[in-house]
Motif scaffolding. Structure first.
Motif, short mmCIF file in Angstrom:
data_model
loop_
_atom_site.label_atom_id
_atom_site.label_comp_id
_atom_site.label_asym_id
_atom_site.label_seq_id
_atom_site.Cartn_x
_atom_site.Cartn_y
_atom_site.Cartn_z
N THR A 43 41.60 27.15 39.27
CA THR A 43 42.18 28.43 38.83
C THR A 43 41.28 29.19 37.86
O THR A 43 41.59 30.33 37.51
N ASN A 44 40.22 28.53 37.38
CA ASN A 44 39.35 29.11 36.35
C ASN A 44 40.10 29.40 35.05
O ASN A 44 39.77 30.34 34.32
N VAL A 45 41.11 28.59 34.78
CA VAL A 45 41.90 28.73 33.55
C VAL A 45 41.49 27.63 32.58
O VAL A 45 41.34 26.46 32.97
N PRO A 65 42.94 32.85 31.07
CA PRO A 65 42.34 33.03 32.40
C PRO A 65 40.87 33.38 32.28
O PRO A 65 40.36 33.62 31.18
N LYS A 66 40.20 33.44 33.40
CA LYS A 66 38.79 33.83 33.41
C LYS A 66 38.67 35.26 32.89
O LYS A 66 39.33 36.17 33.41
N ASN A 100 48.79 26.75 34.69
CA ASN A 100 47.44 27.08 35.16
C ASN A 100 47.50 28.09 36.30
O ASN A 100 46.80 29.11 36.31
N THR A 101 48.35 27.80 37.28
CA THR A 101 48.44 28.68 38.46
C THR A 101 49.04 30.03 38.10
O THR A 101 48.54 31.08 38.53
N SER A 104 46.60 32.25 36.21
CA SER A 104 45.56 32.77 37.10
C SER A 104 46.08 33.89 37.98
O SER A 104 45.45 34.95 38.11
N ASN A 107 47.11 36.89 35.73
CA ASN A 107 46.04 37.32 34.81
C ASN A 107 46.61 37.62 33.43
O ASN A 107 46.50 38.73 32.90
#
Length: 320
Positions: A43-45, A65-66, A100-101, A104, A107
């Protein structure tokens, strides 16, 4: 939840979640697993843990988040986990993976609160801890002067959401009412999400009396959690009790109510939606019902189509 069973060395037990022994020992039968904060490559979290109140040990897990534009401020979700005020924590794999999801997809920045649990800490401890956490978040509203850089640097405090499932949904309702009465460093929630919220009452409504076993199990919860005020018409668990604050006093602009068709708490969610919609509250309320599903189904199996649908609904709410 099953009825109490007293054995020689057991004072009481609430199966299948909890057992309390006569020597004071508490055995939690579910929700004890923990997972550390980390960077999640799927997720890039990124997540990390923070202590909010050292004196009580109240802490939280933060999710970021990213970041693709460091000048853009993001909405904040303050999340309160479920577990009948007794079990689970933000550090459990189900909640960690779920946040996490969600972070992501929506945002948003998120903070998941670890309030103290019963029976070691009976209510109102969880409410007090949750309010202290909200005050701590609010301390970041004024000129980025709070202790946590992620909140100072990345959060748009005009877009703060409170969300929670089951017991956490109960907490969210009570916090949203309390914010309307008490100063909170300028923090005013933009929206709240009640997911299968634990709301109840002495007099059954709708289908609550259809299954006497389920009803009896829920009837026992509040007296166990709050022996100082054991009535199921306590305004903190029954927002429709005579002495409860009116729902139009909610301090937010948008409300999402989520229910599940097979959940014994479903009709309370619908009543909350219908009462708020008919009230003088000046905001937008919506409700979604998951057909064929039971209480917090989306946490038990996060890969099903309906769990994905619910995730998208929640993410959309946080984006708009």
């Amino acid at each position: 939840m099953n009825s109490i069973n007293v054995a020689d060395d057991v004072e009481y037990e609430i199966l299948p979640i909890l057992r309390v022994y006569k020597d004071g020992r508490v055995e939690r039968l579910v929700g004890t697993e923990v997972i550390p904060p980390s960077f999640d490559p799927q997720t890039n979290v990124t997540s990390k843990d923070v202590v909010i109140t050292p004196e009580t040990g109240v802490s939280a897990r933060l999710y970021l988040p990213k970041i693709t534009d460091s000048s853009r401020k993001l909405p904040l979700l303050i999340y309160y986990h479920g577990g009948r005020f007794c079990v689970y924590s933000p550090f459990h794999p189900a909640y960690h993976n779920y946040l996490n999801t969600l972070v992501s997809k929506a945002n948003v920045v998120a903070i998941s609160i670890d309030y103290r649990r019963a029976p070691e800490h009976r209510l109102p401890t969880a409410y007090n801890d949750s309010w202290a956490a909200l005050q701590w978040v609010g301390s970041h509203c004024r000129d980025g002067g709070g202790p946590e850089a992620w909140l100072n640097d990345h959060v748009n405090f005009e877009r703060v959401f409170l969300g929670g499932d089951s017991a956490g949904g109960n907490i969210v309702h009570n916090l949203a009412i309390k914010v309307g009465r008490d100063e909170l460093h300028g923090l005013n929630p933009y929206g709240i999400a009640l997911v299968h919220a634990y709301l109840w009452g002495l007099t059954p409504i709708g289908s609550e009396a259809v299954d006497p076993v389920k009803k009896a199990n829920v009837d026992y919860v509040w007296p166990f959690l709050c022996p100082s005020s054991p009535s199921n018409d306590d305004p903190r668990v029954n927002p429709f009790a005579v002495e409860a604050p009116r729902l139009e006093h909610l301090k937010c602009k948008r409300v999402l109510v989520c229910v599940a068709e097979k959940d014994v708490l479903k009709d309370r969610g619908w009543l909350y939606y219908e009462t708020l919609k008919k009230s003088d509250w000046e905001g937008v309320v919506e409700i979604v019902e998951a057909e064929g599903e039971d209480h917090v189904f989306h946490l038990y199996n996060q890969t099903t189509e309906k769990a994905h649908d619910f995730m998208n609904t929640f993410a959309h709410f946080l984006k708009n």
